[in-house]
Write a protein that holds these residues in place. Structure first.
Motif, PDB file in Angstrom:
ATOM      1  N   ASP A 107      11.112 -12.345   4.902  1.00 58.54           N
ATOM      2  CA  ASP A 107      11.330 -11.360   3.836  1.00 58.54           C
ATOM      3  C   ASP A 107       9.993 -10.745   3.435  1.00 58.54           C
ATOM      4  O   ASP A 107       8.956 -11.422   3.439  1.00 58.54           O
ATOM      5  CB  ASP A 107      11.939 -12.032   2.585  1.00 58.54           C
ATOM      6  CG  ASP A 107      13.453 -12.118   2.673  1.00 58.54           C
ATOM      7  OD1 ASP A 107      14.027 -11.589   3.650  1.00 58.54           O
ATOM      8  OD2 ASP A 107      14.070 -12.716   1.769  1.00 58.54           O
ATOM      9  N   ARG A 108      10.045  -9.484   3.045  1.00 58.32           N
ATOM     10  CA  ARG A 108       8.820  -8.796   2.616  1.00 58.32           C
ATOM     11  C   ARG A 108       8.694  -8.826   1.100  1.00 58.32           C
ATOM     12  O   ARG A 108       9.700  -8.704   0.383  1.00 58.32           O
ATOM     13  CB  ARG A 108       8.818  -7.348   3.105  1.00 58.32           C
ATOM     14  CG  ARG A 108       8.622  -7.235   4.612  1.00 58.32           C
ATOM     15  CD  ARG A 108       8.736  -5.801   5.081  1.00 58.32           C
ATOM     16  NE  ARG A 108       7.654  -4.965   4.609  1.00 58.32           N
ATOM     17  CZ  ARG A 108       7.829  -3.848   3.910  1.00 58.32           C
ATOM     18  NH1 ARG A 108       9.035  -3.436   3.594  1.00 58.32           N
ATOM     19  NH2 ARG A 108       6.788  -3.141   3.511  1.00 58.32           N
TER      20      ARG A 108
ATOM     21  N   ARG B 209       2.356 -15.884   1.509  1.00 59.58           N
ATOM     22  CA  ARG B 209       2.032 -15.812   2.945  1.00 59.58           C
ATOM     23  C   ARG B 209       2.139 -17.188   3.595  1.00 59.58           C
ATOM     24  O   ARG B 209       2.721 -17.347   4.668  1.00 59.58           O
ATOM     25  CB  ARG B 209       0.604 -15.284   3.148  1.00 59.58           C
ATOM     26  CG  ARG B 209       0.512 -13.781   3.302  1.00 59.58           C
ATOM     27  CD  ARG B 209      -0.865 -13.367   3.823  1.00 59.58           C
ATOM     28  NE  ARG B 209      -1.948 -13.856   2.998  1.00 59.58           N
ATOM     29  CZ  ARG B 209      -2.388 -13.248   1.891  1.00 59.58           C
ATOM     30  NH1 ARG B 209      -1.831 -12.129   1.485  1.00 59.58           N
ATOM     31  NH2 ARG B 209      -3.373 -13.764   1.199  1.00 59.58           N
TER      32      ARG B 209
ATOM     33  N   PHE C  58       6.420 -15.662   4.219  1.00 60.27           N
ATOM     34  CA  PHE C  58       6.911 -14.344   3.825  1.00 60.27           C
ATOM     35  C   PHE C  58       5.885 -13.302   4.238  1.00 60.27           C
ATOM     36  O   PHE C  58       4.694 -13.602   4.364  1.00 60.27           O
ATOM     37  CB  PHE C  58       7.190 -14.299   2.316  1.00 60.27           C
ATOM     38  CG  PHE C  58       8.021 -15.461   1.851  1.00 60.27           C
ATOM     39  CD1 PHE C  58       9.262 -15.708   2.440  1.00 60.27           C
ATOM     40  CD2 PHE C  58       7.573 -16.338   0.877  1.00 60.27           C
ATOM     41  CE1 PHE C  58      10.020 -16.800   2.054  1.00 60.27           C
ATOM     42  CE2 PHE C  58       8.329 -17.437   0.486  1.00 60.27           C
ATOM     43  CZ  PHE C  58       9.552 -17.673   1.075  1.00 60.27           C
ATOM     44  N   GLU C  59       6.376 -12.090   4.413  1.00 56.68           N
ATOM     45  CA  GLU C  59       5.472 -11.005   4.807  1.00 56.68           C
ATOM     46  C   GLU C  59       4.982 -10.326   3.534  1.00 56.68           C
ATOM     47  O   GLU C  59       5.798  -9.794   2.770  1.00 56.68           O
ATOM     48  CB  GLU C  59       6.238 -10.021   5.676  1.00 56.68           C
ATOM     49  CG  GLU C  59       5.356  -9.151   6.524  1.00 56.68           C
ATOM     50  CD  GLU C  59       6.172  -8.130   7.298  1.00 56.68           C
ATOM     51  OE1 GLU C  59       5.929  -6.935   7.082  1.00 56.68           O
ATOM     52  OE2 GLU C  59       7.075  -8.541   8.065  1.00 56.68           O
ATOM     53  N   VAL C  60       3.679 -10.402   3.291  1.00 56.62           N
ATOM     54  CA  VAL C  60       3.146  -9.948   2.004  1.00 56.62           C
ATOM     55  C   VAL C  60       2.326  -8.671   2.175  1.00 56.62           C
ATOM     56  O   VAL C  60       1.375  -8.644   2.949  1.00 56.62           O
ATOM     57  CB  VAL C  60       2.253 -11.041   1.370  1.00 56.62           C
ATOM     58  CG1 VAL C  60       1.737 -10.582   0.005  1.00 56.62           C
ATOM     59  CG2 VAL C  60       3.019 -12.348   1.242  1.00 56.62           C
ATOM     60  N   ASP C  61       2.713  -7.616   1.466  1.00 52.74           N
ATOM     61  CA  ASP C  61       1.850  -6.442   1.350  1.00 52.74           C
ATOM     62  C   ASP C  61       1.028  -6.643   0.092  1.00 52.74           C
ATOM     63  O   ASP C  61       1.576  -6.599  -1.017  1.00 52.74           O
ATOM     64  CB  ASP C  61       2.682  -5.154   1.237  1.00 52.74           C
ATOM     65  CG  ASP C  61       3.110  -4.649   2.602  1.00 52.74           C
ATOM     66  OD1 ASP C  61       2.709  -5.278   3.608  1.00 52.74           O
ATOM     67  OD2 ASP C  61       3.854  -3.665   2.659  1.00 52.74           O
TER      68      ASP C  61
ATOM     69  N   ASP D 119       8.695   2.658   0.052  1.00 47.00           N
ATOM     70  CA  ASP D 119       9.271   1.553   0.830  1.00 47.00           C
ATOM     71  C   ASP D 119      10.650   1.954   1.344  1.00 47.00           C
ATOM     72  O   ASP D 119      11.667   1.724   0.688  1.00 47.00           O
ATOM     73  CB  ASP D 119       9.377   0.314  -0.081  1.00 47.00           C
ATOM     74  CG  ASP D 119       9.891  -0.901   0.669  1.00 47.00           C
ATOM     75  OD1 ASP D 119       9.520  -1.068   1.841  1.00 47.00           O
ATOM     76  OD2 ASP D 119      10.679  -1.672   0.081  1.00 47.00           O
TER      77      ASP D 119
ATOM     78  N   ASN E  37      13.528  -3.259   6.374  1.00 46.56           N
ATOM     79  CA  ASN E  37      13.375  -4.581   5.747  1.00 46.56           C
ATOM     80  C   ASN E  37      12.663  -4.375   4.407  1.00 46.56           C
ATOM     81  O   ASN E  37      11.462  -4.577   4.293  1.00 46.56           O
ATOM     82  CB  ASN E  37      12.549  -5.498   6.675  1.00 46.56           C
ATOM     83  CG  ASN E  37      12.395  -6.910   6.117  1.00 46.56           C
ATOM     84  OD1 ASN E  37      13.095  -7.310   5.179  1.00 46.56           O
ATOM     85  ND2 ASN E  37      11.457  -7.665   6.671  1.00 46.56           N
TER      86      ASN E  37
ATOM     87  N   TYR F 289      11.236  -4.512   0.499  1.00 53.54           N
ATOM     88  CA  TYR F 289      10.695  -5.592  -0.319  1.00 53.54           C
ATOM     89  C   TYR F 289      11.831  -6.307  -1.044  1.00 53.54           C
ATOM     90  O   TYR F 289      12.702  -5.662  -1.622  1.00 53.54           O
ATOM     91  CB  TYR F 289       9.738  -5.038  -1.385  1.00 53.54           C
ATOM     92  CG  TYR F 289       8.493  -4.398  -0.852  1.00 53.54           C
ATOM     93  CD1 TYR F 289       7.667  -5.078   0.037  1.00 53.54           C
ATOM     94  CD2 TYR F 289       8.132  -3.114  -1.264  1.00 53.54           C
ATOM     95  CE1 TYR F 289       6.509  -4.474   0.514  1.00 53.54           C
ATOM     96  CE2 TYR F 289       6.974  -2.513  -0.787  1.00 53.54           C
ATOM     97  CZ  TYR F 289       6.166  -3.197   0.098  1.00 53.54           C
ATOM     98  OH  TYR F 289       5.024  -2.613   0.564  1.00 53.54           O
TER      99      TYR F 289
END
Ligand code: PLP
Length: 388
Positions: free
Chosen positions: A81-82, A100, A104-107, A129, A133, A135
């Motif tokens: 998940d982002r 992270r 999870f995928e972190v921006d 966004d 996928n 946020y």
């Protein structure tokens, strides 16, 4: 060994009032007994008041703020998940790193350390966004304990709404809860997370969450593989006053006393007003020393701590060491990339004017001894004038 009581003026853990110590100084009871169930049923509604929620579920775990970060993430996010996170201090950076580490995928958007999290920035990032996928969560630290900067959580929620984005709002209130105004329901927060050792005036030892309906639903439908941090069994057992593990029994007795003091006796609005008053006195002193407050904009000043920037050539660790060795005064160090450059004065929890004056007096002497050019007494006088 210095005579007199030590001054613990770091931004948490905070001083534990004698009343709370006495409330905890008792035999441990059976956590499967009716007496224990009654204690649980007493503290959970009190904590709901502190969070500012009518129906949000309060979840207590043995742990700390760091555990609360993990709990807030693994219940609502699945691996891959982002999430949208912002780096505006040591703790917001660690919150992002926790996400992270959990897969999870972190921006992570870099901001200045000293700046608040601007609602417009959140809105712009969410509007942009548009991928497949999206946020699932926005991670916010309400009060950055490393910089002494507060962010406007209500405005951030409005920005999320304006962007028409469905991400959950997950807010770290570790150094703001029970010290500064926080409104879980009104601000539309989905998960708030905290520890026991700051505004609640308890020793370290608990992770505390407040969970709203959208987050509960996300946890029911999905989340990550989890066991200890799974809030579902906790909420289920809490209904009868129990926990699916051995709870921090002694801390719960302390929490009952803390809630009596904060909610019933002083009252939360008065608690927040006291923190504002004490913080104003500290800031008056810092200005009178001609030192810079790290927080850039006065409307985002934290009422629970002040981060003070040292002049060129002065090492904050040296000032802190002098304050500790000479006066038994503990102050917060600069964390991460601002180590040695700032010191932090904690002014949260059980605290009054006289203790602030003592703290500022000790710090003023330590600053002078470390070589900061100031006229002795100016800072303390400015604080006294502010309090008068
Ligand atoms: N978040 C914030 C804002 C904090 O100030 C802290 C600790 O000071 C943490 C998280 C981590 O909490 P703990 O040290 O209780 O694990």
């Amino acid at each position: 060994m210095l005579s007199g009581r030590p001054f613990l003026q770091i931004p948490g853990p905070t001083n534990v009032p004698d009343r709370i110590l006495r409330a905890m100084d008792r035999p441990v009871i059976d956590h499967r007994s009716p007496e224990f169930a009654a204690l649980t049923r007493e503290v959970l509604p009190g904590m709901r008041q502190v969070f500012g929620t009518r129906d949000g579920a309060v979840v207590l775990y043995p742990g700390s703020g760091t555990g609360a970060w993990e709990a807030s993430l693994v219940n609502v996010l699945a691996p891959g998940d982002r999430v949208l996170a912002f780096n505006y201090g040591h703790f917001s950076a660690l919150f992002a790193r926790t996400a992270r580490n959990l897969g999870f995928e972190v921006d992570e958007v870099p901001l200045r350390w000293g700046q608040e999290l601007p609602a417009e920035e959140v809105e712009a990032r969410l509007k942009a966004d548009r991928g497949g996928n999206p946020y699932r969560a926005v991670l916010v630290v309400h009060n950055e304990t490393s910089t002494g900067v507060t962010s406007d959580v209500g405005a951030i929620r409005q920005a999320m709404n304006a962007a028409g984005h469905g991400a959950l709002l997950v807010v770290d209130v570790v150094s703001s809860l029970a010290s500064m105004d926080f409104r879980f329901d009104e601000w539309g927060v989905d998960v708030a997370l905290c520890g026991s050792q700051k505004g609640l005036m308890l020793p370290p030892g608990m992770s505390i969450l407040c969970v709203g309906p959208r987050a509960l639903e996300a946890g029911e439908r999905g989340g990550s593989p989890r066991s200890f941090w799974d809030w579902r069994p906790v909420i289920r057992d809490n209904a009868a006053g129990f926990f699916p593990y051995t709870p921090a029994t002694t801390l719960l007795f302390g929490l009952r006393e803390a809630l009596k003091m904060l909610v019933e006796e002083e009252g939360l609005p008065a608690v927040y007003a006291r923190h504002r008053r004490l913080a104003d006195g500290v800031r008056a002193a810092v200005r009178a020393w001609n030192l810079q407050i790290l927080c850039e904009r006065p409307e985002f000043y934290s009422d629970s701590l002040t981060a003070v920037v040292m002049p060129e050539g002065i090492d904050s660790d040296d000032v802190i060491r002098r304050a500790r060795e000479r006066f038994g005064l503990s102050l917060g160090v600069g964390l991460g990339r601002i180590k040695g450059k700032v010191l932090r004065i904690g002014h949260l929890g059980a605290l009054n004017e006289l203790e602030v004056i003592g703290t500022l007096g000790g710090l003023e002497l330590a600053l002078a001894e470390a070589g900061v050019r100031l006229e002795l007494g100016r800072g303390v006088t400015a604080c006294l004038r502010d309090f008068a």
